[in-house]
Enzyme design. Structure first.
Site, short mmCIF file in Angstrom:
data_model
loop_
_atom_site.label_atom_id
_atom_site.label_comp_id
_atom_site.label_asym_id
_atom_site.label_seq_id
_atom_site.Cartn_x
_atom_site.Cartn_y
_atom_site.Cartn_z
CE LYS A 1 -4.32 -1.69 1.85
NZ LYS A 1 -4.00 -3.10 1.55
CG ASP B 1 -2.86 -3.94 -2.02
OD1 ASP B 1 -2.60 -4.75 -2.92
OD2 ASP B 1 -2.95 -4.26 -0.82
NE ARG C 1 -4.71 -8.11 -6.14
CZ ARG C 1 -4.01 -7.76 -5.05
NH1 ARG C 1 -4.43 -6.82 -4.24
NH2 ARG C 1 -2.86 -8.36 -4.80
N GLY D 1 -13.90 -3.38 -4.76
CA GLY D 1 -13.57 -2.14 -4.04
C GLY D 1 -14.09 -2.21 -2.61
NE ARG E 1 -9.75 -2.33 3.69
CZ ARG E 1 -8.68 -1.85 4.35
NH1 ARG E 1 -8.80 -0.78 5.11
NH2 ARG E 1 -7.50 -2.44 4.23
NE ARG E 2 -11.84 -8.19 3.59
CZ ARG E 2 -11.05 -7.20 3.13
NH1 ARG E 2 -9.85 -7.03 3.60
NH2 ARG E 2 -11.48 -6.38 2.19
CD GLU F 1 -14.94 -7.39 1.92
OE1 GLU F 1 -14.14 -6.51 1.65
OE2 GLU F 1 -14.63 -8.55 2.25
#
Ligand code: FDA
Length: 317
Positions: A107, A144, A194, A198, A298-299, A302
């Site tokens: 990143k 990324d 990739r 998002g 973030r996971r 989702e």
């Protein structure tokens, strides 16, 4: 998915310093985090790498951390990547694995991209050091994608990196309205892109908001990449996106080794193994390090099921 009503709340929580302190202090958090992050130290991620390679899958390792305003922190991140790449050099990669099986994902914000002084130049120089070390051990590098305010700067650094290191890959996010055009610009020979949906909270003027719109955009972008001359990397757990990639590969007559599937560590592991057993290249994006809070949130954002699992683990049984 974007349709999850708690998504904006969880993504905002992912940026809160106070919540970071509370959530990371909960003893159970760590055991849930282990589903998505094999460990904090390098030894843990090297052990996970051995297991993933032994299962016939490739890997891309991300040293967790984002958006630093401290040059010393950016330098520490570079040192972590250099140490990891040195460890890659000592690994026995099993024979028969596809393409470079080892990759690191960076990143740029963690490498100093937004330092008040010369951020662009610092991140570029830091990324160059990592690219040289990766080249020395035959590993790939991927840059990324972060939130949309970083996209122009990131793509311009990637362009500069690719002048010396042509295999450097980057990520495009199908939820951004600009991405189909970016795919067209970047699908040329030798490029590795990739494509993901998002993961950040983005405003409607730059990003599609409804999950059907994002999925349609993902399919259009995939088509651009598969009909282009580069190496598409299909980063999604969504069966519909994976089917779309299979269809496109058939329609465009692409060989199995001219594109790959990518999924996150700990998510749909059975499907990852099934695709690999079917002869596809599968790369597992594997994060490690102690800065796991933003990634973890973030996971949770989702997928309601991920959040439910976490909340249930907080209740003593
Ligand atoms: P989505 O979350 O929309 O889920 C669609 C369907 O997939 C679900 O309905 C379900 O059927 C299935 N599914 C999803 N999770 C599942 C689970 N745990 N178990 C079973 N089924 C499940 N983002 C970013 O902004 N910048 C980046 O650089 C990257 N990099 C990246 C690399 C890789 C390898 C991946 C896979 C993803 C990223 N991402 C990313 C994250 C990405 O943008 C996105 O947030 C997540 O991958 C979730 O989107 P999906 O496409 O997986 O489907």
């Amino acid at each position: 998915a974007l349709g999850n009503p708690l998504r904006p709340l969880l993504l905002a929580a992912g940026r809160s310093t106070l919540l970071r302190r509370v959530v990371t202090a909960l003893p159970v958090t760590r055991s849930v985090v282990r589903r998505y992050v094999p460990g904090e130290g390098q030894d843990a991620v090297v052990d996970a790498t051995r297991d993933i390679l032994a299962s016939g899958r490739a890997i891309s390792i991300d040293h967790l951390g984002e958006d630093t305003s401290d040059p010393a922190q950016a330098e520490a991140t570079v040192q972590a990547y250099l140490a990891l790449l040195a460890a890659f050099g000592r690994l026995d990669v099993p024979a028969g694995l596809p393409v470079p099986a080892l990759e690191v994902s960076l990143k740029l914000s963690a490498l100093g991209q937004f330092l008040p002084q010369d951020g662009h130049a610092v991140a570029l120089a830091n990324a160059r050091r990592i690219c040289s070390a990766a080249e020395a051990v035959g590993a790939w590098v991927n840059v990324d994608a972060e939130d949309h305010t970083t996209t122009d700067s990131t793509l311009s650094i990637v362009r500069e990196l690719r002048a010396d290191h042509p295999s450097v890959a980057t990520v495009l996010q199908a939820y951004l309205r600009r991405t189909e055009d970016d795919c067209r610009t970047l699908a040329g020979e030798g490029s590795r892109i990739r494509l993901c949906k998002g993961a950040y909270a983005e405003p409607a003027d730059v990003a599609f908001q409804r999950s059907e719109e994002v999925d349609d955009s993902y399919r259009r972008c995939l088509e651009v990449l598969f009909t282009g001359d580069g190496y598409p990397m299909v980063a999604s757990h969504d069966p519909a996106m994976i089917d779309a990639a299979h269809d496109l590969a058939r329609r465009t007559g692409r060989a199995d080794d001219s594109y790959e599937f990518q999924m996150l560590y700990g998510i749909r592991d059975d499907e990852q193994r099934r695709l690999a057993a079917d002869g596809h290249t599968v790369r597992v994006y594997t994060p490690y390090g102690d800065e796991w809070y933003g990634y973890f949130m973030r996971r949770l954002a989702e997928r309601p099921a991920n959040l439910l699992f976490f909340l249930r683990s907080l209740v003593p049984s």
